[in-house]
Design a protein around this motif. Structure first.
Motif, mmCIF file in Angstrom:
data_model
loop_
_atom_site.group_PDB
_atom_site.id
_atom_site.type_symbol
_atom_site.label_atom_id
_atom_site.label_comp_id
_atom_site.label_asym_id
_atom_site.label_seq_id
_atom_site.Cartn_x
_atom_site.Cartn_y
_atom_site.Cartn_z
ATOM 1 N N MET A 422 0.804 -1.388 -0.062
ATOM 2 C CA MET A 422 0.080 -0.191 -0.035
ATOM 3 C C MET A 422 0.779 1.191 0.088
ATOM 4 S SD MET A 422 -2.795 0.666 2.976
ATOM 5 C CE MET A 422 -3.571 -0.901 3.070
ATOM 6 N N CYS A 423 1.833 1.394 0.808
ATOM 7 C CA CYS A 423 2.864 2.360 0.836
ATOM 8 C C CYS A 423 3.651 2.533 -0.500
ATOM 9 C CB CYS A 423 4.085 2.257 2.174
ATOM 10 S SG CYS A 423 4.859 3.472 2.403
ATOM 11 N N ARG A 424 3.984 1.381 -0.833
ATOM 12 C CA ARG A 424 4.791 1.356 -2.146
ATOM 13 C C ARG A 424 3.859 1.929 -3.436
ATOM 14 N NH1 ARG A 424 6.708 -3.312 -5.901
ATOM 15 N NH2 ARG A 424 4.790 -3.403 -6.568
ATOM 16 N N ALA A 425 2.601 1.662 -3.166
ATOM 17 C CA ALA A 425 1.787 2.310 -4.370
ATOM 18 C C ALA A 425 1.566 3.960 -4.195
ATOM 19 C CB ALA A 425 0.406 1.620 -4.123
ATOM 20 N N HIS A 426 1.755 4.268 -3.085
ATOM 21 C CA HIS A 426 1.806 5.807 -2.747
ATOM 22 C C HIS A 426 2.820 6.207 -3.194
ATOM 23 C CE1 HIS A 426 -2.162 6.024 -0.796
ATOM 24 N NE2 HIS A 426 -2.021 5.148 0.139
ATOM 25 N N GLY A 431 5.598 10.010 -7.097
ATOM 26 C CA GLY A 431 6.863 9.798 -8.070
ATOM 27 C C GLY A 431 8.065 9.571 -7.353
ATOM 28 N N LEU A 432 8.072 8.290 -6.517
ATOM 29 C CA LEU A 432 9.142 7.973 -5.769
ATOM 30 C C LEU A 432 9.391 6.441 -5.677
ATOM 31 C CD1 LEU A 432 11.671 8.286 -3.345
ATOM 32 C CD2 LEU A 432 9.411 7.991 -1.729
ATOM 33 N N ILE A 433 10.374 5.891 -6.229
ATOM 34 C CA ILE A 433 10.448 4.421 -5.973
ATOM 35 C C ILE A 433 11.284 4.125 -4.800
ATOM 36 C CG2 ILE A 433 11.743 2.415 -7.127
ATOM 37 C CD1 ILE A 433 11.516 3.826 -9.963
ATOM 38 N N MET A 434 10.567 3.212 -3.844
ATOM 39 C CA MET A 434 10.978 2.775 -2.754
ATOM 40 C C MET A 434 10.402 1.342 -2.576
ATOM 41 S SD MET A 434 10.065 4.601 0.981
ATOM 42 C CE MET A 434 11.003 4.638 2.179
ATOM 43 N N ARG A 435 11.172 0.471 -2.156
ATOM 44 C CA ARG A 435 10.861 -0.916 -2.141
ATOM 45 C C ARG A 435 10.228 -1.593 -0.989
ATOM 46 N NH1 ARG A 435 15.077 -5.665 -4.534
ATOM 47 N NH2 ARG A 435 14.279 -7.369 -3.561
#
Ligand code: PMP
Length: 478
Positions: A422-426, A431-435
């Motif tokens: 859910m957090c990754r989708a946000h 405009g941020l890539i986090m894994r």
């Protein structure tokens, strides 16, 4: 379907040109089996099509600019768009695009790179690294390690020393040996893994594995002693090596307590077994050192590398072979029946040399060690005050935080809720890539990231954490 726009030569596909996303997605789904992907899911959602990149940003086919806080896949250390690396590849391709290094032949870039790596790898405790074996990936390099340590013990007249000990939640690649060395249960469940002769101990993850009230330092010692117990239960004379990442990457950026590595070193020395430091993520500046073993006072015999050696511009991996193993292989070994077509590929080696030169010129390793790395650590410490964040830590240019339901009690979310995803989708939306690894959110930014860009990233991270809180509250989960 009209595929002509997809196969236009690169020069005709300008950056600003609008891509036909739907057409690419349809062909992607029809023909391309992706790594670690649920293709049923992919067919309904469609892939995100990344079209170009510059510095720390990538753009998708819809024109969205995204801050890539994962350096591609932990690898684009020098950042995107580095002309020096493209020039090195072009020149080498025009000079000698390929020749093998079997049958007593060699090539100049491979020799130069081997020499350079031997100079970069620090001597620790009298142990030197004067030799390199080249492959094209981290997985192949760890397969090489398995063959090399078993060969080493054979040559020393101890062929019964076969077992390699690794850790749960480790990642060492996806080939049969790599996935077996790794401790990912999902990978072991597909295809009868691990292969024989691989054993695992528990990981040094304080949050999950410490006893109530146990300090980081005490836990680090206790976690290291699981190795001693395992060696004794197998029989020390059957154990060939212990393999581990200095900081676990794909497992969720698990940074071990400072007491862990010295105690592991004491235990491997006591039993005389080999130590393999898998630095596919941790080397080439990621932790503020050319090689991470130096940071932790480890004295490995073999060091796996890949990714950052070329900043991911072209595939290259390898094993730094310490003198203890190299001397036996070379002096007693005769032919080692192992190698890859692309071992010492001249173009890959030329790009690696250009990449190392660029990193030296821009002092990227020193920057991460003394400036931007400590700054990132400060920023992550501050994140601990966020209502959703249980723990947050950085080490060099890797960092991770844990999303928790209740900060006061450290109560975790039900994994089925998929809060990490859910957090990754946000993140993507902003405009941020986090894994996401379960409920751990992790980053490994390009080493060229400046303090100002770290600030920009932290604003995005906070925005995405807030958006996740809002979504959870709306769903009655907080
Ligand atoms: N070892 C470690 C520590 C890794 O992180 C990875 C890849 N993420 C590998 C090995 C495997 O590397 P590759 O995907 O290049 O085979």
């Amino acid at each position: 379907m009209n595929t002509s726009t997809l196969i236009a030569p690169p020069a005709l596909v300008r950056r600003a040109e609008k891509h036909d996303t739907k057409a690419v997605q349809a062909l992607d789904s029809a023909h391309f089996i992706h790594p670690f992907t649920d293709h049923g899911d992919l067919a309904t959602r469609g892939s995100r099509v990344i079209t170009h990149a510059e510095n720390i940003y990538v753009w998708d086919s819809e024109g969205h600019k995204i801050l890539d806080a994962m350096s591609g896949l932990w690898c684009v250390n020098a950042g995107y768009g580095r002309k020096e690396l493209a020039d090195a590849a072009y020149q080498q391709m025009m000079t000698l695009p390929f020749y093998n290094t079997f049958f007593q032949t060699t090539n100049v870039p491979a020799v130069q790179l081997a020499t350079k790596l031997a100079a970069l790898a620090p001597e620790v405790g009298g142990r030197k690294f004067e030799h390199v074996f080249f492959s094209s990936s981290g997985s192949e390099s760890n397969d090489t390690n398995v063959r090399m340590v078993r060969r080493y013990w054979d040559l020393l007249g101890q062929p019964q020393r076969k077992v390699i000990i690794s850790r749960n939640n480790a990642y060492h690649g996806s080939t049969m040996a790599g996935a077996s060395l790794g401790g990912m249960s999902g990978m072991h469940a597909q295809g009868d893994l691990p292969i024989p002769g691989i054993e695992h101990i528990e990981q040094p993850y304080h949050f999950e594995n410490a006893l109530p009230g146990e300090s980081e330092a005490d836990f680090g010692l206790r976690a290291a002693r699981w190795l001693d117990e395992k060696i004794l239960s197998i029989g020390a004379n059957k154990v060939a090596a212990f393999i581990a990442e200095p900081v676990q990457g794909a497992g969720g950026v698990i940074i071990p307590p400072s007491t862990y590595w010295p105690e592991i070193q004491r235990i491997v020395d006591k039993h005389g077994i080999l130590l393999i430091s898998d630095e596919v993520i941790c080397a080439f500046g990621r932790l503020g050192h050319w090689f991470a073993y130096e940071k932790f006072g480890m004295r490995p015999d073999l060091v796996t590398f890949a990714k950052g050696v070329t900043s991911g511009y072209i595939p290259l991996g390898g094993v730094m072979v310490g003198d203890r193993v190299a001397r036996v292989l070379i002096d007693k070994g005769g032919e080692f029946n192992h190698g890859y077509t692309y071992s010492g590929h001249p173009v890959a080696c030329a790009v690696a040399l250009a990449n190392i030169e660029l990193m030296e010129r821009e002092k990227l390793v020193e920057r991460v060690k003394d400036d931007t790395g400590p700054y990132l650590a400060e920023c992550f410490e501050e994140l601990r005050h966020h209502p959703l964040v249980g723990t947050a830590q950085a080490c060099g240019f890797v960092a991770g935080l844990l999303l928790v339901k209740n900060k006061a009690t450290n109560e975790q979310f039900d994994p089925d809720l998929g809060v990490g995803m859910m957090c990754r989708a946000h993140c993507f939306r902003h405009g941020l890539i986090m894994r996401a690894v379960g409920e751990r959110m992790i980053i490994a930014p390009p080493l060229v990231m400046t303090r100002t860009q770290i600030d920009e990233m932290m604003v995005l991270i906070r925005t995405c954490l807030d958006a996740t809180v809002d979504e959870l509250r709306a769903a009655g989960q907080l």
